[in-house]
Design a protein around this motif. Structure first.
Motif, PDB file in Angstrom:
ATOM      1  N   LEU A  69       0.819  -1.210   0.000  1.00 15.05           N
ATOM      2  CA  LEU A  69       0.000   0.000   0.000  1.00 15.05           C
ATOM      3  C   LEU A  69       0.856   1.264   0.000  1.00 15.05           C
ATOM      4  CD1 LEU A  69      -2.877  -0.989   2.462  1.00 15.05           C
ATOM      5  CD2 LEU A  69      -3.004  -0.720  -0.020  1.00 15.05           C
ATOM      6  N   SER A  70       1.976   1.213   0.661  1.00 16.23           N
ATOM      7  CA  SER A  70       2.833   2.401   0.687  1.00 16.23           C
ATOM      8  C   SER A  70       3.458   2.666  -0.688  1.00 16.23           C
ATOM      9  CB  SER A  70       3.907   2.282   1.757  1.00 16.23           C
ATOM     10  OG  SER A  70       4.812   1.257   1.451  1.00 16.23           O
ATOM     11  N   LEU A  71       3.680   1.615  -1.467  1.00 18.78           N
ATOM     12  CA  LEU A  71       4.164   1.811  -2.839  1.00 18.78           C
ATOM     13  C   LEU A  71       3.135   2.549  -3.690  1.00 18.78           C
ATOM     14  CD1 LEU A  71       5.921  -1.575  -3.661  1.00 18.78           C
ATOM     15  CD2 LEU A  71       6.988   0.668  -3.487  1.00 18.78           C
ATOM     16  N   CYS A  72       1.849   2.359  -3.362  1.00 21.57           N
ATOM     17  CA  CYS A  72       0.771   3.029  -4.099  1.00 21.57           C
ATOM     18  C   CYS A  72       0.399   4.366  -3.454  1.00 21.57           C
ATOM     19  CB  CYS A  72      -0.465   2.144  -4.127  1.00 21.57           C
ATOM     20  SG  CYS A  72      -0.203   0.542  -4.864  1.00 21.57           S
ATOM     21  N   LEU A  73       1.140   4.751  -2.420  1.00 18.54           N
ATOM     22  CA  LEU A  73       0.880   5.983  -1.664  1.00 18.54           C
ATOM     23  C   LEU A  73      -0.466   5.949  -0.948  1.00 18.54           C
ATOM     24  CD1 LEU A  73       2.285   8.613  -4.179  1.00 18.54           C
ATOM     25  CD2 LEU A  73       3.459   7.545  -2.258  1.00 18.54           C
ATOM     26  N   LEU A  74      -0.899   4.747  -0.550  1.00 18.41           N
ATOM     27  CA  LEU A  74      -2.137   4.574   0.203  1.00 18.41           C
ATOM     28  C   LEU A  74      -1.871   4.287   1.673  1.00 18.41           C
ATOM     29  CD1 LEU A  74      -4.109   2.427  -2.380  1.00 18.41           C
ATOM     30  CD2 LEU A  74      -4.356   4.878  -1.922  1.00 18.41           C
ATOM     31  N   ALA A  75      -0.629   4.290   2.065  1.00 13.21           N
ATOM     32  CA  ALA A  75      -0.211   4.061   3.445  1.00 13.21           C
ATOM     33  C   ALA A  75       0.977   4.983   3.711  1.00 13.21           C
ATOM     34  CB  ALA A  75       0.179   2.597   3.640  1.00 13.21           C
TER      35      ALA A  75
END
Length: 93
Positions: free
Chosen positions: A48-54
């Motif tokens: 999720l952090s790779l998708c900027l969602l975390a």
């Protein structure tokens, strides 16, 4: 520009390899379902952090995650059975 893109592609490939290593740990883990859940949560957080969602992905955290969970497993093995009272037979010592 293309040089910089290539550098990021290499880093992303390394992150993918590290996450695959964590998935392998999940597949091989049979003794500690809690640890499996922790690893799956960490993998999901990284994705999720790779998708900027975390929260922002820390590359160093990804690199050290496998070692962390291997240490966590050793710690869980060491404390296995601590909650079970020990039975001592003083008559047959």
């Amino acid at each position: 520009y293309l040089k910089r893109v290539e550098e990021f592609r290499i880093i992303l490939d390394d992150i993918k390899d590290k996450l695959e290593g964590l998935r392998d740990l999940v597949e091989r883990e049979e003794d500690h379902p809690i640890l499996v859940g922790e690893i799956k949560d960490k993998i999901r957080h990284f994705e999720l952090s790779l998708c900027l969602l975390a929260p922002e992905l820390q590359y160093e955290a990804v690199c050290k995650a496998r070692e962390h969970f291997q240490g966590r497993k050793m710690e869980m093995n060491r404390f296995r059975g601590m909650h079970v009272p020990m039975q001592i037979d003083f008559y047959n010592i």
